[in-house]
Design a protein around this motif. Structure first.
Motif, PDB file in Angstrom:
ATOM      1  N   LYS A  45      -7.568   2.969  -3.892  1.00 48.13           N
ATOM      2  CA  LYS A  45      -8.400   2.051  -3.118  1.00 48.13           C
ATOM      3  C   LYS A  45      -9.881   2.402  -3.264  1.00 48.13           C
ATOM      4  CE  LYS A  45      -5.052   0.927   0.473  1.00 48.13           C
ATOM      5  NZ  LYS A  45      -4.798   0.973   1.917  1.00 48.13           N
ATOM      6  N   GLU A  91       0.855  -1.179   0.000  1.00 45.75           N
ATOM      7  CA  GLU A  91       0.000   0.000   0.000  1.00 45.75           C
ATOM      8  C   GLU A  91       0.894   1.232   0.000  1.00 45.75           C
ATOM      9  OE1 GLU A  91      -3.028  -0.074   3.108  1.00 45.75           O
ATOM     10  OE2 GLU A  91      -2.587  -2.205   3.392  1.00 45.75           O
ATOM     11  N   TRP A 129      -3.277   0.820  -3.686  1.00 43.07           N
ATOM     12  CA  TRP A 129      -2.658  -0.497  -3.677  1.00 43.07           C
ATOM     13  C   TRP A 129      -1.520  -0.433  -4.684  1.00 43.07           C
ATOM     14  CZ3 TRP A 129      -4.294  -3.134   0.223  1.00 43.07           C
ATOM     15  CH2 TRP A 129      -5.619  -3.072   0.634  1.00 43.07           C
TER      16      TRP A 129
END
Length: 82
Positions: free
Chosen positions: A53, A22, A35
């Motif tokens: 995300k 992340e 991500w």
């Protein structure tokens, strides 16, 4: 599988796609929680994509360019038109 299109022709390669982490990334379009997605298509295509995300939007990418001596093509989202 990934379709690879080049000036020399087309080919389909087995592809491995995985989320490797992340990151909070800042690009000209803003700051996003993402991500980090790794893509490997044989020895031909390799790169990282930063996918938001909240929406499935690629805001940054870093793609290896083996034909240019190990150079990397980096792209960043400039704006979102909604």
């Amino acid at each position: 599988s990934t379709l690879i299109v080049t000036l020399g022709g087309n080919t389909v390669l087995p592809t491995r796609i995985s989320v490797i982490g992340e990151d909070r990334v800042r690009v000209p379009a803003g700051q996003f929680d993402c991500w980090v997605v790794s893509v490997h298509a044989g020895d031909v295509a390799r790169g990282l994509y930063w996918v938001t995300k909240s929406d499935p939007i690629v805001v940054r990418s870093a793609l290896d360019v083996p034909t240019m001596g190990g150079a990397q093509l980096v792209s960043a989202l400039v704006r979102i038109g909604r």
